[in-house]
Design an enzyme around this catalytic site. Structure first.
Site, short mmCIF file in Angstrom:
data_model
loop_
_atom_site.label_atom_id
_atom_site.label_comp_id
_atom_site.label_asym_id
_atom_site.label_seq_id
_atom_site.Cartn_x
_atom_site.Cartn_y
_atom_site.Cartn_z
N ASP A 216 0.88 -1.15 0.00
CA ASP A 216 0.00 0.00 0.00
C ASP A 216 0.93 1.22 0.00
OD1 ASP A 216 -2.07 1.79 0.06
OD2 ASP A 216 -3.12 0.85 1.74
C1 BGC Z 1 -4.97 3.34 0.02
C2 BGC Z 1 -5.07 2.35 -1.12
C3 BGC Z 1 -4.86 3.06 -2.42
C4 BGC Z 1 -3.52 3.77 -2.40
C5 BGC Z 1 -3.20 4.53 -3.67
C6 BGC Z 1 -3.71 4.17 -0.04
O1 BGC Z 1 -3.77 5.20 0.89
O2 BGC Z 1 -5.02 2.65 1.24
O3 BGC Z 1 -6.31 1.70 -1.10
O4 BGC Z 1 -4.94 2.17 -3.48
O5 BGC Z 1 -3.51 4.71 -1.33
O6 BGC Z 1 -4.01 5.64 -3.80
#
Ligand code: BGC
Length: 764
Positions: A232
């Site tokens: 993530d």
């Molecule tokens: C989120 C993800 C997301 C990623 C990219 C993170 O803060 O938890 O779900 O895909 O950011 O935007």
């Protein structure tokens, strides 16, 4: 590209080049290497539309992204219980990605809804792992059929936003397997997502990003995942340890910092170069899978996808209550629509999934397009973005409500109540909305409330209103879809993918939800959602699986192909469903299994399959299911495997977790013998249940305490402690107890008996 060719490319890379491939080139792209003909590819959020950022990247939905189509969010799509529909949505998303040159869409998000408070519940699918994994699998199937990757997320046990980057989810093995891992397992095994995103949090003290147990042992070795794992955004902790654990791609870019650590670790012999090579190979494999299957002819047809968003929204709107058939609205009645959400629907949540919708249809927009004359008046009633009672708006709304024959109030949660990044701290609607609803009910009994929210809310007025419609966050076409449902042009067919408790305090995770500091103990264990409410016989506002229709369905003829199976067999279940009403409609057939005589602590019943069918009035269809071992199993922590206990199971067809229609019993025989280890602490009842063991232990039993003849001699003793009491007390006495009760047996003799038991009866 064939493996060999990818390997050849890797062989030509320098150590530094290989390390650089293990993190993003920027916020959204993988690295490129022109010298070897390796292109950069783009990844983009997800999950219910494209948040493709052309300019400044961010992971919180702050900066703008391209105009795109916002489909209903996960809370709604799960409520459809319609796999085919999600395949179709996936196909559309896949096409959009092809048109926009996006290699992988970051979703679906399958984290279990442990508490109604989780700020991201709107993106997630269910409290039930089977429903979550099946719906996610369908979306993956659709997207990947267009040669675009998915990234099932957030692996693992990321069920709250509070301290999401530092807290440790403390969960026992069985709960992890039956609930939290299971939400990923089916989708990963059946649909093979191209990538998977690990979560920010720790699991039992180890960051998800560096957790070999989950990223390698279970994900790859057990489930056969063959894509790459990405972090993530910002979830990397120790880049070298993460890589060893199975985290291939760090996102976003670490600007070379972590790449240098990888190089250094290889040079110092702390990291095998082969581990690095394997990660690069997995990433390149997916990069080329996309590049070599680019379809540059596809166009992103936003208007067409808007229509699909509407079609999907139809099946995400749950009719929760419909007294006196207040819905569908009579077209010739004078109707009032009240609440700002009627003009400005809340149709998506905040954060990384936020879509820059190319158009939005509100229910009032849709009213203006209705051809037949419906008389609908409107009053704002409250402001949708804040919790502030406005006397003037309230007065006006009450007046409009009084003058109408029927009122529909469009209520729900403001954006600020529900978003990625933080959790709610209560389960209520804004007070101003509850006050308005009650004020309207005081003058108008014919009231329906439509809710726009991504997670359950308390409804203190539920008993007073005649109709309740849960519209969830229905995507950009929600208004048009809602109007068709309210007017009965379309028959509602969605079902709740989660329980709606009466009060937040009823929720099983209530006492330990966000934990203490950086530790969250999942004390409710496997008893999440209906598994808990059923077991505790707790009343809920609306149960899991609940949803009404404008027609009626009757179930009959539940049949099992066999009355008895071994746990290695399968059984076919069939049931007839008849539409006994006067409208066409779709029904969700829910199949639960209940272990009737379990020696382990189990839920009353668990969802094991479901089907959605459409029936014309008077039509009957037979629905078939096949149940295998897993449908009867629980996770056994001695075996570290799924296990079925011999005994009777009920196979239940239901309309919700509380509304059982039919049930049949099947006998299942276990082919697996559980290991039995005898120790000094083995109790006598475990000996009595096995004849051989009993014979071995008999010499020990030539003791006063086991000697019935003595008892007959003494009337006093017989009164004080009867035979039954003695037996009951003996049941729980451990073998070592014989040493304390006047026996002449020595410790050595006792250990010899235990050794014999283990040799002759025990099976390790
Ligand atoms: C989120 C993800 C997301 C990623 C990219 C993170 O803060 O938890 O779900 O895909 O950011 O935007």
């Amino acid at each position: 590209m064939e493996r060999e060719k990818i390997k050849e490319k890797i062989a030509q890379m320098t150590l530094e080049e290989k390390a650089s491939f293990c993190s993003g080139a920027d916020f959204w792209h993988t690295e490129a290497l022109e010298r070897l003909g390796i292109p950069a590819v783009m990844v983009t959020d997800g999950p219910h539309g494209l948040r493709k950022q052309d300019m400044e990247g961010d992971h919180l939905g702050v900066n703008d992204s391209i105009k795109a189509v916002c489909f209903p969010a996960g809370c709604g799509t799960a409520a459809s219980f319609n796999r085919e529909l999600l395949v179709e949505m996936g196909e559309a998303l896949g096409n959009e990605c092809q048109a926009e040159g996006v290699s992988t869409i970051l979703g679906p998000a399958v984290n279990i809804k442990r508490s109604p408070l989780c700020g991201r519940n709107f993106e997630y699918l269910s409290e039930d792992p089977l429903l979550a994994t099946e719906m996610a699998g369908a979306l993956i199937q659709g997207i990947q059929s267009k040669n675009v990757g998915t990234s099932i997320k957030h692996f693992l046990a990321n069920n709250q936003e509070t301290r999401r980057m530092s807290s440790s989810s403390e969960i026992d093995e069985r709960t992890l397997r039956e609930i939290y891992l299971a939400a990923f397992e089916g989708a990963v095994m059946k649909q093979k997502p191209w990538t998977l995103m690990c979560s920010y949090n720790k699991i039992n003290g180890v960051y998800a990003a560096e957790n070999k147990t989950y990223l390698t042992d279970i994900l790859r070795n057990e489930w056969g995942f063959d894509g790459y794992v990405m972090s993530d955004w910002g979830a990397v902790n120790d880049r070298v340890e993460d890589l060893k654990a199975g985290l291939d791609l760090e996102m976003p870019s670490s600007h070379g910092r972590n790449d240098a650590l990888i190089v250094q670790a290889v040079k110092e012999g702390r990291l095998k170069e082969s581990v690095l090579d394997a990660a690069v190979e997995r990433i390149l494999n997916i990069v080329f899978r996309f590049e070599e299957n680019r379809d540059r002819t596809v166009v992103f047809d936003r208007n067409r996808d808007h229509e699909l968003a509407k079609k999907i929204a139809y099946e995400t709107i749950v009719l929760l209550k419909n007294e006196e058939k207040i819905l569908p609205l009579k077209k010739n009645a004078s109707i009032a629509f009240i609440g700002e959400f009627a003009k400005k629907p809340r149709y998506q949540g905040g954060g990384s999934s936020h879509i820059n919708s190319h158009k939005v249809s509100s229910v009032m927009d849709a009213v203006s397009k209705v051809k037949d004359s419906v008389m609908i008046t409107y009053a704002k009633g409250f402001s949708a973005d804040k919790d502030e009672l406005d006397e003037t708006l309230t007065k006006e709304a009450v007046k409009v409500a009084k003058e109408a024959e029927v009122v529909v109030i469009f209520a729900g949660l403001p954006d600020s109540f529900e978003s990625e990044g933080y959790d709610r701290n209560h389960m209520g609607l804004p007070d101003c909305q509850n006050i308005l609803i009650n004020a309207i009910l005081d003058v108008q009994p014919n009231t329906v409330v439509v809710l726009h929210n991504g997670s359950p809310v308390e409804m203190p007025w539920a008993g007073r209103v005649k109709g309740i419609v849960e519209a969830y966050l229905g995507g950009q076409a929600v208004g048009a879809a809602l109007l068709d449902i309210l007017l009965g042009t379309v028959n509602p067919s969605a079902r709740l993918p989660e329980s709606f408790p009466l009060y937040l305090e009823d929720n099983p995770s209530y006492l330990s939800y966000i934990g203490e500091e950086n530790r969250v103990e999942y004390r409710e264990g496997i008893f999440v959602g209906y598994r808990y409410y059923d077991k505790k016989k707790r009343e809920v506002l609306f149960p899991f699986g609940h949803g009404l229709s404008y027609t009626t369905f009757v179930y009959s003829n539940l049949k099992l192909s066999k009355p008895y199976i071994e746990d290695t067999d399968t059984v076919e279940v069939s049931v007839d469903v008849t539409n006994t009403g006067s409208r066409k409609g779709k029904e969700v057939v829910q199949l639960y299994v209940s272990d009737k005589e379990s020696t382990v602590i189990r839920p009353v019943k668990e969802l094991r399959d479901f089907a959605k069918i459409e029936l014309k009035p008077g039509e009957t269809k037979t629905v078939m299911f096949t149940l295998g071992k897993r449908a009867f199993a629980y996770w056994n922590i001695q075996l570290h495997d799924w296990h079925v206990e011999t005994g009777a199971f009920d196979i239940i067809v239901a309309k919700s977790s509380k509304d059982v229609c039919l049930s049949q019993t099947i006998m299942v025989n276990s082919t697996v013998k559980l290991p039995m280890i005898y120790t000094r602490d083995t109790i006598f009842s475990d000996i009595f249940s096995n004849e051989t063991a009993m014979n071995i232990v008999k010499p020990l039993m030539a003791l006063e305490i086991f000697d019935d003849s003595k008892e007959e001699d003494s009337e006093v003793e017989a009164d004080a402690i009867g035979k039954e009491m003695k037996e009951a007390m003996l049941k729980y006495m451990p073998l070592r107890g014989v040493l304390s009760f006047g026996s002449s047996i020595t410790q050595e003799q006792l250990d010899e008996v235990i050794e014999r038991l283990n040799k002759e009866v025990g099976n390790l």
